[in-house]
Design a protein around this motif. Structure first.
Motif, PDB file in Angstrom:
ATOM      1  N   ALA A 154     117.084  44.090  97.730  1.00 12.29           N
ATOM      2  CA  ALA A 154     117.788  45.161  98.454  1.00 12.29           C
ATOM      3  C   ALA A 154     116.826  45.922  99.355  1.00 12.29           C
ATOM      4  O   ALA A 154     115.700  46.227  98.970  1.00 12.29           O
ATOM      5  CB  ALA A 154     118.451  46.107  97.462  1.00 12.29           C
ATOM      6  N   SER A 155     117.285  46.201 100.563  1.00  8.90           N
ATOM      7  CA  SER A 155     116.493  46.987 101.518  1.00  8.90           C
ATOM      8  C   SER A 155     116.687  48.461 101.179  1.00  8.90           C
ATOM      9  O   SER A 155     117.785  49.002 101.290  1.00  8.90           O
ATOM     10  CB  SER A 155     116.941  46.704 102.954  1.00  8.90           C
ATOM     11  N   GLU A 156     115.634  49.087 100.748  1.00 11.40           N
ATOM     12  CA  GLU A 156     115.694  50.481 100.336  1.00 11.40           C
ATOM     13  C   GLU A 156     114.561  51.231 101.008  1.00 11.40           C
ATOM     14  O   GLU A 156     113.405  50.768 100.989  1.00 11.40           O
ATOM     15  CB  GLU A 156     115.579  50.573  98.812  1.00 11.40           C
ATOM     16  N   ALA A 157     114.870  52.344 101.601  1.00 14.60           N
ATOM     17  CA  ALA A 157     113.866  53.116 102.332  1.00 14.60           C
ATOM     18  C   ALA A 157     112.730  53.516 101.405  1.00 14.60           C
ATOM     19  O   ALA A 157     112.942  54.016 100.305  1.00 14.60           O
ATOM     20  CB  ALA A 157     114.506  54.363 102.951  1.00 14.60           C
ATOM     21  N   GLY A 158     111.509  53.285 101.878  1.00 17.94           N
ATOM     22  CA  GLY A 158     110.321  53.679 101.128  1.00 17.94           C
ATOM     23  C   GLY A 158     109.971  52.757  99.987  1.00 17.94           C
ATOM     24  O   GLY A 158     109.085  53.084  99.190  1.00 17.94           O
ATOM     25  N   VAL A 159     110.627  51.601  99.866  1.00 14.66           N
ATOM     26  CA  VAL A 159     110.352  50.659  98.779  1.00 14.66           C
ATOM     27  C   VAL A 159     109.843  49.348  99.369  1.00 14.66           C
ATOM     28  O   VAL A 159     110.473  48.767 100.256  1.00 14.66           O
ATOM     29  CB  VAL A 159     111.607  50.393  97.928  1.00 14.66           C
ATOM     30  N   VAL A 160     108.698  48.911  98.918  1.00 12.39           N
ATOM     31  CA  VAL A 160     108.116  47.630  99.325  1.00 12.39           C
ATOM     32  C   VAL A 160     108.104  46.725  98.096  1.00 12.39           C
ATOM     33  O   VAL A 160     107.685  47.149  97.013  1.00 12.39           O
ATOM     34  CB  VAL A 160     106.684  47.808  99.873  1.00 12.39           C
ATOM     35  N   SER A 161     108.575  45.517  98.267  1.00 15.71           N
ATOM     36  CA  SER A 161     108.616  44.597  97.135  1.00 15.71           C
ATOM     37  C   SER A 161     108.265  43.197  97.616  1.00 15.71           C
ATOM     38  O   SER A 161     107.616  43.039  98.660  1.00 15.71           O
ATOM     39  CB  SER A 161     109.993  44.640  96.477  1.00 15.71           C
ATOM     40  N   TYR A 162     108.700  42.206  96.882  1.00 25.28           N
ATOM     41  CA  TYR A 162     108.353  40.816  97.181  1.00 25.28           C
ATOM     42  C   TYR A 162     109.051  40.395  98.477  1.00 25.28           C
ATOM     43  O   TYR A 162     110.276  40.244  98.504  1.00 25.28           O
ATOM     44  CB  TYR A 162     108.762  39.919  96.018  1.00 25.28           C
ATOM     45  N   PRO A 163     108.282  40.152  99.549  1.00 24.35           N
ATOM     46  CA  PRO A 163     108.922  39.946 100.864  1.00 24.35           C
ATOM     47  C   PRO A 163     109.668  38.620 100.995  1.00 24.35           C
ATOM     48  O   PRO A 163     110.658  38.530 101.714  1.00 24.35           O
ATOM     49  CB  PRO A 163     107.741  40.021 101.830  1.00 24.35           C
ATOM     50  N   ASP A 164     109.193  37.584 100.346  1.00 30.45           N
ATOM     51  CA  ASP A 164     109.780  36.252 100.534  1.00 30.45           C
ATOM     52  C   ASP A 164     110.417  35.726  99.249  1.00 30.45           C
ATOM     53  O   ASP A 164     110.475  34.511  99.027  1.00 30.45           O
ATOM     54  CB  ASP A 164     108.700  35.278 101.015  1.00 30.45           C
ATOM     55  N   LEU A 165     110.882  36.642  98.423  1.00 24.99           N
ATOM     56  CA  LEU A 165     111.471  36.222  97.159  1.00 24.99           C
ATOM     57  C   LEU A 165     112.808  35.527  97.385  1.00 24.99           C
ATOM     58  O   LEU A 165     113.653  35.993  98.137  1.00 24.99           O
ATOM     59  CB  LEU A 165     111.680  37.439  96.244  1.00 24.99           C
ATOM     60  N   GLY A 166     112.987  34.400  96.746  1.00 20.94           N
ATOM     61  CA  GLY A 166     114.261  33.685  96.786  1.00 20.94           C
ATOM     62  C   GLY A 166     114.575  33.176  95.394  1.00 20.94           C
ATOM     63  O   GLY A 166     113.684  33.013  94.553  1.00 20.94           O
ATOM     64  N   PHE A 167     115.836  32.937  95.130  1.00 20.92           N
ATOM     65  CA  PHE A 167     116.236  32.476  93.809  1.00 20.92           C
ATOM     66  C   PHE A 167     116.183  30.956  93.747  1.00 20.92           C
ATOM     67  O   PHE A 167     116.539  30.260  94.698  1.00 20.92           O
ATOM     68  CB  PHE A 167     117.630  32.976  93.468  1.00 20.92           C
ATOM     69  N   GLU A 168     115.757  30.441  92.615  1.00 24.73           N
ATOM     70  CA  GLU A 168     115.594  29.005  92.421  1.00 24.73           C
ATOM     71  C   GLU A 168     116.528  28.528  91.319  1.00 24.73           C
ATOM     72  O   GLU A 168     116.734  29.222  90.323  1.00 24.73           O
ATOM     73  CB  GLU A 168     114.147  28.688  92.034  1.00 24.73           C
ATOM     74  N   GLY A 169     117.050  27.320  91.481  1.00 26.52           N
ATOM     75  CA  GLY A 169     117.878  26.715  90.444  1.00 26.52           C
ATOM     76  C   GLY A 169     119.047  27.596  90.057  1.00 26.52           C
ATOM     77  O   GLY A 169     119.861  28.006  90.894  1.00 26.52           O
ATOM     78  N   ASP A 170     119.128  27.938  88.764  1.00 27.85           N
ATOM     79  CA  ASP A 170     120.245  28.742  88.261  1.00 27.85           C
ATOM     80  C   ASP A 170     119.932  30.234  88.256  1.00 27.85           C
ATOM     81  O   ASP A 170     120.665  31.021  87.659  1.00 27.85           O
ATOM     82  CB  ASP A 170     120.624  28.288  86.855  1.00 27.85           C
ATOM     83  N   GLU A 171     118.843  30.651  88.905  1.00 24.45           N
ATOM     84  CA  GLU A 171     118.546  32.075  89.007  1.00 24.45           C
ATOM     85  C   GLU A 171     119.591  32.767  89.882  1.00 24.45           C
ATOM     86  O   GLU A 171     120.178  32.150  90.792  1.00 24.45           O
ATOM     87  CB  GLU A 171     117.158  32.291  89.602  1.00 24.45           C
ATOM     88  N   SER A 172     119.804  34.045  89.606  1.00 24.48           N
ATOM     89  CA  SER A 172     120.775  34.804  90.387  1.00 24.48           C
ATOM     90  C   SER A 172     120.350  36.264  90.450  1.00 24.48           C
ATOM     91  O   SER A 172     119.441  36.702  89.738  1.00 24.48           O
ATOM     92  CB  SER A 172     122.175  34.691  89.770  1.00 24.48           C
ATOM     93  N   ALA A 173     121.037  37.006  91.290  1.00 22.46           N
ATOM     94  CA  ALA A 173     120.737  38.430  91.447  1.00 22.46           C
ATOM     95  C   ALA A 173     121.072  39.219  90.189  1.00 22.46           C
ATOM     96  O   ALA A 173     120.619  40.357  90.039  1.00 22.46           O
ATOM     97  CB  ALA A 173     121.512  38.991  92.641  1.00 22.46           C
TER      98      ALA A 173
END
Length: 767
Positions: A154-173
């Motif tokens: 999620a794009s949240e003001a003032g928050v920096v996180s994993y820039p290129d994170l993507g879900f793999e296989g059966d992973e989900s949000a």
């Protein structure tokens, strides 16, 4: 990486890293199968209809595979050890916290690079936060909160996180995870640089059949007199966001996945491993004595093993002290008649030891006369009016434990029934065959019943046959009435048969009992080594007034009479008749001889005769936070000459803070040692400088001839105690003058602090 050769027991090998065969990610598996006609082919102008067609084709199958390791969460049992221990207090300001993982490849299964390139740099980092990192009264930013993986996208003001994170296989949000939000300024001060990161993980191998671990180490020293919290965080794809990177954040917060965390306090030098172990109260396993007079001690020392004697000249305190000195405790006792009284009880662990040259063993239980009830083992001291229920309780416990294990109890009862049935049928057919041998095959009938004619005769069958009155065929008669060819007259036949079946001698001589089922034999062997015995039967008390108070180490020797009563109770299952009792009397040697090899899983071959001296079993009970804070603590035992004693069974954890250890032989010394995989990184502290204490790292000389000067520990920020790991590693590499390059395994070897150990001498105790 190092070779995978066997390691000697007790050795530890450092390894650069353990690489997974496949990194986490998506893979496509292609399988090709070519089918071709390879028969000789005629020229086209000579081909006929009978010739096979040319065939050559390849079939391809595609399969998508996801290799998935830990990413958003980490199973708790993945962590083998941590240092400093959870919620501990100690002198930790000169050590770098670390975690040890059971999965050897874990730190290298992913990459901190945005493109996923794996150059051996771990994707895990261990961050250490001090209480002084925030102002008093402000919330702690490193307190983890439960969230969903989708928050990382999620794009949240003032928050920096994993820039290129993507879900793999059966992973989900919706996948659960723990998140921490670290202020960017604090992140820049305490997080490791990319160059530091590669030195902060290594592998270890230990044992003869190598057991592999992986280790992740922090880059920050704990502050003295402060509560500290360590977080294992994922830095997957964050290489450029680490301090000194091209995309390091300057404001806001950095949102990270926390895979594990724990807290500790760096404070009191008395709380180190050595200090805690040295502070243990060491002594025999007995209740505290009220007033152990010299005369009472002398009386107890000369009393026979397992007996309480009454000295009319002794006062009441001396009587009690004498009982306590040999391991007894008073218990409330409800008799079968409904009366309530107080009786003495003592478990299988004696607080005294045999003297080596005068060791004797007097069996309490007559193996020729099985015990039918627990009350048969009650002992009564008429002079004091007090019962001793120790062996009666052991018998009843053995019976209850056997009944609790229904499969073993069923196998034992069935074995006894089958033996009884086999002998009964064998005798019956032998008697019939001896009188009808002209029309019956005696040997075939006996063998069909599973018996042996000669064996049964040796067991007294001939004598039995002589007691049975059997007449021959009647005289010829002219009567047309049918008459039997054989007429039996047996007014006492049943009595004689019963006497034979109820004779233990018959069972011993006949050898007609089949082998004890392996499941029963194994269970009884384990029972003799006190597997499955409730702690309340082993220990009189684990409180401050008991025989095993907190922060104590108690030594003991095993009482074989108690174990005999325990096993006798277990073996009583299925003893429902005099014949079964006779059978049990003859078969006690199957398991009851304590002179067999005591190690777990040893062969339990029958060795008749319990009168010989059994092997000695001794051990110790540890009740301390040391057992909980160092869960893989090593306990070793030695005899009086310093020779190591073999373990009779694996160390058992009765509670998180109580360990039960049993060894073969007479205990002379006990050693408590930090586990080899628990080695930690550390420095030597010097006198305080302008910014606090200074630290140096003495270097090892592997050839024992070259002097190595200590190296001062460099810091990125000395006030924050953040070590410049990369600079320290290069300084050590220069000092070692390695001709073959310098790896993080060598760095780990130089940085590691040796395990600490404390050895106690067990004092000789009188009986």
């Amino acid at each position: 990486m190092s070779d995978d050769g066997d390691l000697s027991a007790g050795t530890l090998s450092f390894v650069d890293r353990f690489e997974a065969v496949l990194q986490d990610g998506e893979y496509e598996v292609l399988v090709g199968h070519r089918v071709a006609n390879i028969a000789p082919r005629p020229p086209p102008d000579k081909k006929t209809a009978a010739d096979p067609d040319i065939f050559d084709e390849t079939f391809v199958s595609r399969q998508h595979v996801t290799v998935k390791g830990s990413r958003f969460t980490l199973p708790p049992d993945m962590i083998s050890a941590r240092f400093p221990p959870l919620e501990s207090t100690g002198e930790y300001e000169a050590v770098l916290p670390h975690l040890v993982f059971r999965r050897a490849t874990l730190p290298w299964e992913r990459s901190p690079s945005a493109d996923g390139a794996n150059d051996g740099t771990p994707w895990l980092a261990l961050l250490v936060f001090h209480g002084s990192d925030v102002r008093t009264g402000q919330p702690l930013p490193w307190e983890a909160r439960t969230a969903r993986a989708g928050e990382l996208l999620a794009s949240e003001a003032g928050v920096v996180s994993y820039p290129d994170l993507g879900f793999e296989g059966d992973e989900s949000a919706d996948d659960p995870c723990l998140l921490i939000d670290i202020p960017a300024a604090l992140w820049q001060r305490v997080a490791p640089r990319a160059d530091d990161l590669r030195w902060l993980a290594h592998g270890r191998e230990t044992g003869t059949a190598p057991v592999r671990f992986s280790v992740v180490v922090a880059n920050r020293l704990p502050h003295a007199d402060q509560r500290c919290t360590a977080h294992l965080v994922s830095v997957e794809g964050l290489r450029e966001m680490l301090p000194g990177g091209s995309r390091q954040p300057t404001d806001g917060v950095v949102r990270l996945i926390s895979l594990a965390s724990w807290s500790f306090t760096s404070h009191d030098p008395k709380q180190t491993f050595i200090a805690r172990v040295k502070a243990l109260a060491v002594g025999p396993l007995q209740l505290p004595l009220a007033a152990l007079a010299t005369s009472a001690a002398s009386s107890a020392a000369t009393a026979p093993a397992g007996h309480l004697t009454n000295d009319p000249a002794s006062d009441s305190d001396a009587q009690v002290d004498r009982a306590l000195s040999v391991g007894y405790t008073a218990k409330n006792h409800h008799t079968r008649a409904g009366d309530r009284t107080v009786s003495w009880y003592r478990g299988p662990l004696l607080p005294y030891r045999k003297s080596g040259d005068a060791a004797t063993f007097t069996p309490l239980i007559d193996l020729g006369r099985p015990v039918h009830t627990a009350d048969a083992l009650l002992r009564y001291d008429a002079t004091t009016g007090i019962f001793d229920v120790s062996y009666a309780a052991a018998w009843q416990l053995g019976r209850l434990l056997m009944l609790q294990n229904t499969s073993v109890a069923t196998a034992l009862a069935q074995w006894k029934h089958d033996n009884l049935l086999q002998v009964a049928v064998g005798y019956e057919r032998l008697v019939l065959g001896s009188r009808l041998d002209s029309i019956l095959d005696l040997k075939a009938m006996a063998e069909s019943a599973g018996g042996d004619v000669e064996t049964l005769h040796r067991a007294g069958a001939s004598e039995l046959l002589g007691k049975l009155e059997v007449s021959g065929p009647p005289a010829p008669t002219t009567s047309d009435a049918a008459v039997p060819r054989v007429q039996f007259q047996h007014p006492q036949a049943a009595q004689h048969l019963t006497e034979a079946f109820n004779s233990p001698a018959m069972w011993r001589e006949s050898g007609s009992s089949g082998p004890l089922p392996e499941t029963v034999a194994l269970w009884l062997r384990r029972l003799r080594l006190l597997h499955g015995i409730p702690a309340t039967y082993l220990i009189a008390g684990i409180d401050a007034r008991g025989s095993l108070p907190p922060e104590s180490l108690r030594v003991f020797e095993v009482d074989w009479n108690w174990i005999d009563a325990l096993v006798e109770g277990a073996f009583s299952i299925g003893r429902s008749s005099p014949a079964a009792a006779a059978h049990d009397s003859a078969n006690h040697g199957v398991f009851h001889d304590p002179s067999h090899d005591p190690s777990d899983g040893a062969s339990d071959a029958a060795t008749p005769g319990l009168q010989q001296v059994p092997f000695t079993l001794s051990g110790c009970l540890l009740h301390s936070v040391v057992a909980a804070d160092w869960p893989t603590l090593e306990i070793r035992a030695f005899d009086g000459a310093g020779n190591p004693l073999a373990m009779a069974r694996p160390v058992e954890r009765l509670t998180p803070q109580i360990l039960f250890c049993l060894f073969v032989g007479e205990l002379g010394q006990i050693e408590l040692r930090e586990p080899a995989e628990g080695l930690h990184f550390g420095f030597e502290a010097e006198d305080a400088g302008p910014l606090g204490r200074r630290f140096k790292k003495p270097l090892r000389s592997l050839d024992a001839t070259t002097a190595r000067a200590a190296r001062a520990v460099p810091f990125h920020d000395e006030s924050e105690r953040v070590v410049d790991i990369d600079q320290l590693a290069r300084d050590i590499g220069v000092a070692l003058d390695s001709k073959q390059g310098y790896s993080n395994a060598q760095f780990a070897l130089e940085m590691v602090e040796g395990v600490q150990a404390v050895r106690f001498a067990a004092e000789e105790k009188s009986r």
